[in-house]
Design a protein around this motif. Sequence first.
Motif, PDB file in Angstrom:
ATOM      1  N   ASP A  96      13.990  42.995  22.960  1.00 46.13           N
ATOM      2  CA  ASP A  96      15.280  43.609  22.642  1.00 46.13           C
ATOM      3  C   ASP A  96      16.035  42.833  21.559  1.00 46.13           C
ATOM      4  O   ASP A  96      16.651  43.428  20.669  1.00 46.13           O
ATOM      5  N   THR A  97      15.984  41.511  21.636  1.00 46.92           N
ATOM      6  CA  THR A  97      16.780  40.691  20.710  1.00 46.92           C
ATOM      7  C   THR A  97      16.106  40.507  19.358  1.00 46.92           C
ATOM      8  O   THR A  97      16.781  40.379  18.340  1.00 46.92           O
ATOM      9  N   PHE A 106      18.331  32.240  24.863  1.00 43.07           N
ATOM     10  CA  PHE A 106      19.245  32.931  23.951  1.00 43.07           C
ATOM     11  C   PHE A 106      20.649  32.337  24.003  1.00 43.07           C
ATOM     12  O   PHE A 106      21.107  31.860  25.027  1.00 43.07           O
ATOM     13  N   THR A 107      21.329  32.394  22.878  1.00 43.11           N
ATOM     14  CA  THR A 107      22.734  31.997  22.816  1.00 43.11           C
ATOM     15  C   THR A 107      23.481  33.058  22.023  1.00 43.11           C
ATOM     16  O   THR A 107      22.873  33.920  21.368  1.00 43.11           O
ATOM     17  N   LYS A 108      24.801  32.997  22.036  1.00 45.71           N
ATOM     18  CA  LYS A 108      25.619  33.978  21.315  1.00 45.71           C
ATOM     19  C   LYS A 108      25.430  33.891  19.806  1.00 45.71           C
ATOM     20  O   LYS A 108      25.742  34.830  19.080  1.00 45.71           O
ATOM     21  N   THR A 109      24.930  32.748  19.349  1.00 43.25           N
ATOM     22  CA  THR A 109      24.769  32.577  17.902  1.00 43.25           C
ATOM     23  C   THR A 109      23.443  33.138  17.390  1.00 43.25           C
ATOM     24  O   THR A 109      23.244  33.266  16.198  1.00 43.25           O
ATOM     25  N   SER A 161      15.135  20.194  31.590  1.00 45.94           N
ATOM     26  CA  SER A 161      15.142  21.075  32.753  1.00 45.94           C
ATOM     27  C   SER A 161      16.384  20.873  33.610  1.00 45.94           C
ATOM     28  O   SER A 161      16.732  21.714  34.411  1.00 45.94           O
ATOM     29  N   GLU A 162      17.070  19.742  33.448  1.00 43.34           N
ATOM     30  CA  GLU A 162      18.246  19.467  34.248  1.00 43.34           C
ATOM     31  C   GLU A 162      19.505  20.074  33.624  1.00 43.34           C
ATOM     32  O   GLU A 162      20.554  20.118  34.243  1.00 43.34           O
ATOM     33  N   LYS A 163      19.426  20.506  32.362  1.00 40.96           N
ATOM     34  CA  LYS A 163      20.581  21.084  31.684  1.00 40.96           C
ATOM     35  C   LYS A 163      20.206  22.430  31.085  1.00 40.96           C
ATOM     36  O   LYS A 163      20.327  22.663  29.901  1.00 40.96           O
ATOM     37  N   ASN A 164      19.713  23.314  31.954  1.00 41.20           N
ATOM     38  CA  ASN A 164      19.219  24.607  31.497  1.00 41.20           C
ATOM     39  C   ASN A 164      20.263  25.399  30.718  1.00 41.20           C
ATOM     40  O   ASN A 164      19.956  26.051  29.728  1.00 41.20           O
ATOM     41  N   ASP A 165      21.526  25.351  31.172  1.00 35.50           N
ATOM     42  CA  ASP A 165      22.551  26.200  30.583  1.00 35.50           C
ATOM     43  C   ASP A 165      22.939  25.760  29.182  1.00 35.50           C
ATOM     44  O   ASP A 165      23.571  26.513  28.448  1.00 35.50           O
ATOM     45  N   THR A 166      22.597  24.525  28.770  1.00 36.41           N
ATOM     46  CA  THR A 166      22.988  24.053  27.442  1.00 36.41           C
ATOM     47  C   THR A 166      21.854  24.174  26.435  1.00 36.41           C
ATOM     48  O   THR A 166      22.022  23.862  25.278  1.00 36.41           O
ATOM     49  N   MET A 167      20.684  24.623  26.885  1.00 37.90           N
ATOM     50  CA  MET A 167      19.549  24.699  25.983  1.00 37.90           C
ATOM     51  C   MET A 167      19.780  25.742  24.902  1.00 37.90           C
ATOM     52  O   MET A 167      20.222  26.846  25.166  1.00 37.90           O
ATOM     53  N   LYS A 168      19.493  25.388  23.681  1.00 33.88           N
ATOM     54  CA  LYS A 168      19.733  26.289  22.564  1.00 33.88           C
ATOM     55  C   LYS A 168      18.509  26.351  21.675  1.00 33.88           C
ATOM     56  O   LYS A 168      17.901  25.345  21.363  1.00 33.88           O
ATOM     57  N   ILE A 169      18.136  27.551  21.283  1.00 27.37           N
ATOM     58  CA  ILE A 169      16.988  27.740  20.411  1.00 27.37           C
ATOM     59  C   ILE A 169      17.479  28.007  19.004  1.00 27.37           C
ATOM     60  O   ILE A 169      18.299  28.880  18.775  1.00 27.37           O
ATOM     61  N   SER A 170      16.979  27.273  18.059  1.00 28.86           N
ATOM     62  CA  SER A 170      17.387  27.460  16.675  1.00 28.86           C
ATOM     63  C   SER A 170      16.775  28.727  16.105  1.00 28.86           C
ATOM     64  O   SER A 170      15.659  29.103  16.438  1.00 28.86           O
ATOM     65  N   ALA A 216       8.325  36.782  33.962  1.00 23.76           N
ATOM     66  CA  ALA A 216       7.600  37.055  32.719  1.00 23.76           C
ATOM     67  C   ALA A 216       8.014  38.407  32.150  1.00 23.76           C
ATOM     68  O   ALA A 216       8.203  38.563  30.937  1.00 23.76           O
ATOM     69  N   GLU A 217       8.181  39.398  33.027  1.00 26.44           N
ATOM     70  CA  GLU A 217       8.625  40.724  32.587  1.00 26.44           C
ATOM     71  C   GLU A 217      10.014  40.652  31.962  1.00 26.44           C
ATOM     72  O   GLU A 217      10.263  41.237  30.900  1.00 26.44           O
ATOM     73  N   ASP A 218      10.911  39.933  32.605  1.00 30.02           N
ATOM     74  CA  ASP A 218      12.280  39.822  32.112  1.00 30.02           C
ATOM     75  C   ASP A 218      12.317  39.142  30.746  1.00 30.02           C
ATOM     76  O   ASP A 218      13.038  39.579  29.842  1.00 30.02           O
ATOM     77  N   ILE A 219      11.534  38.083  30.587  1.00 29.11           N
ATOM     78  CA  ILE A 219      11.461  37.384  29.304  1.00 29.11           C
ATOM     79  C   ILE A 219      10.912  38.319  28.225  1.00 29.11           C
ATOM     80  O   ILE A 219      11.434  38.375  27.108  1.00 29.11           O
ATOM     81  N   TYR A 220       9.881  39.063  28.570  1.00 30.52           N
ATOM     82  CA  TYR A 220       9.264  40.006  27.626  1.00 30.52           C
ATOM     83  C   TYR A 220      10.299  41.011  27.109  1.00 30.52           C
ATOM     84  O   TYR A 220      10.441  41.217  25.899  1.00 30.52           O
ATOM     85  N   HIS A 221      11.030  41.645  28.030  1.00 29.80           N
ATOM     86  CA  HIS A 221      11.991  42.673  27.627  1.00 29.80           C
ATOM     87  C   HIS A 221      13.123  42.089  26.782  1.00 29.80           C
ATOM     88  O   HIS A 221      13.535  42.693  25.783  1.00 29.80           O
TER      89      HIS A 221
END
Length: 333
Positions: free
Chosen positions: A64-65, A275-278, A25-34, A55-60
């Motif tokens: 989309d992705t 989400f990440t660019k990869t 939680s302290e490094k939110n910007d580096t979190m990456k989902i495989s 929750a709405e934003d996460i859903y959309h």
Amino acid sequence: MKYKTIIPAIIMIMFVEILGCSQTSEKNDTMKISDSEKNIKIVVTDSGLGGLSVAEDIYHKINDTKIYDKVDIIFANALFDANSGYNRLTDRNEKIRIFNEALNGIEKNFKPDYIFVACNTLSVLYNKTEFSKKTDAKVITIVDYGVNLIDENLRKNNNSNVIIFGTKTTINGNTYGKLLVNRKFNKDRIVSQACPELQEYIEKDPKGEETFNLISKYVGLAINKLNNPENDLYASLNCTHYGYSNDLWEKAFNQHNLKLKGLLNPNSKMAAVLFTKTNKKIHKNTEIKLSVVSKVKLAEQNINSMSNLFKKSCPELSEALKNYQLKTDLFSF
């Protein structure tokens, strides 16, 4: 030759492990989902219904992705008493204790992969909970996103100021002020304004006259604290409820003869951590289940008000709220 083969392999393993360890939680910007994570369960929690916008934003964005096969999004209301709330408790340790129990209940009942604390009041308490020291879930709190958004805008003009609007718990803790000062912003550029009970009015009627009158009152109090009201001014909405009334905030500032440089709302920033660019679209469709759970009975007026708000932008969330699950044993306190 043997060692030359082994050493690169060891380095690669260490690199993968480091990536996994960065998901805090302290490094939110580096979190990456495989991309290998096809099924996930996400809990969004708040001390009311403000976090529904997250929750709405996460859903959309997940829809989309389409980088996941199946996603379960649960909005879990962490409110412990329909007639009270965290901001009405005077003992900070009691707030922490109850929120800790709410988090334990969320983990026990849902076993989530991610917990989004979409509440500034609760986010400033999170690191003090015992839960934060032992959970295996990836916990994302909103405060860092709010601070980053203020930081980004204040750096555009060294003569600009910001008013931070929030609940009593958020403002009295001065979390935002301290973090911004730590980033070398002069404290004279920062005004903090508590808005008691505003979130309750917004839940009942986010566009109503009484809500506007209360917003206008707090805007007036905040403006009087400004050292240089002629400077560029940002208003930061650091309660997830406040964004439901964006138009009223702008109207209130206009009424006080001040034009905002920007209205800052970090709610839509939290989902980016998923989400990440990869990440690639690897599914034709993503199966998303969306539900709302509450320990306390929700007021009919609040359900109608909030469900109408999401009726066009996210009918799935609107229906989930109208058909919410009342789970009185969600947590004990």
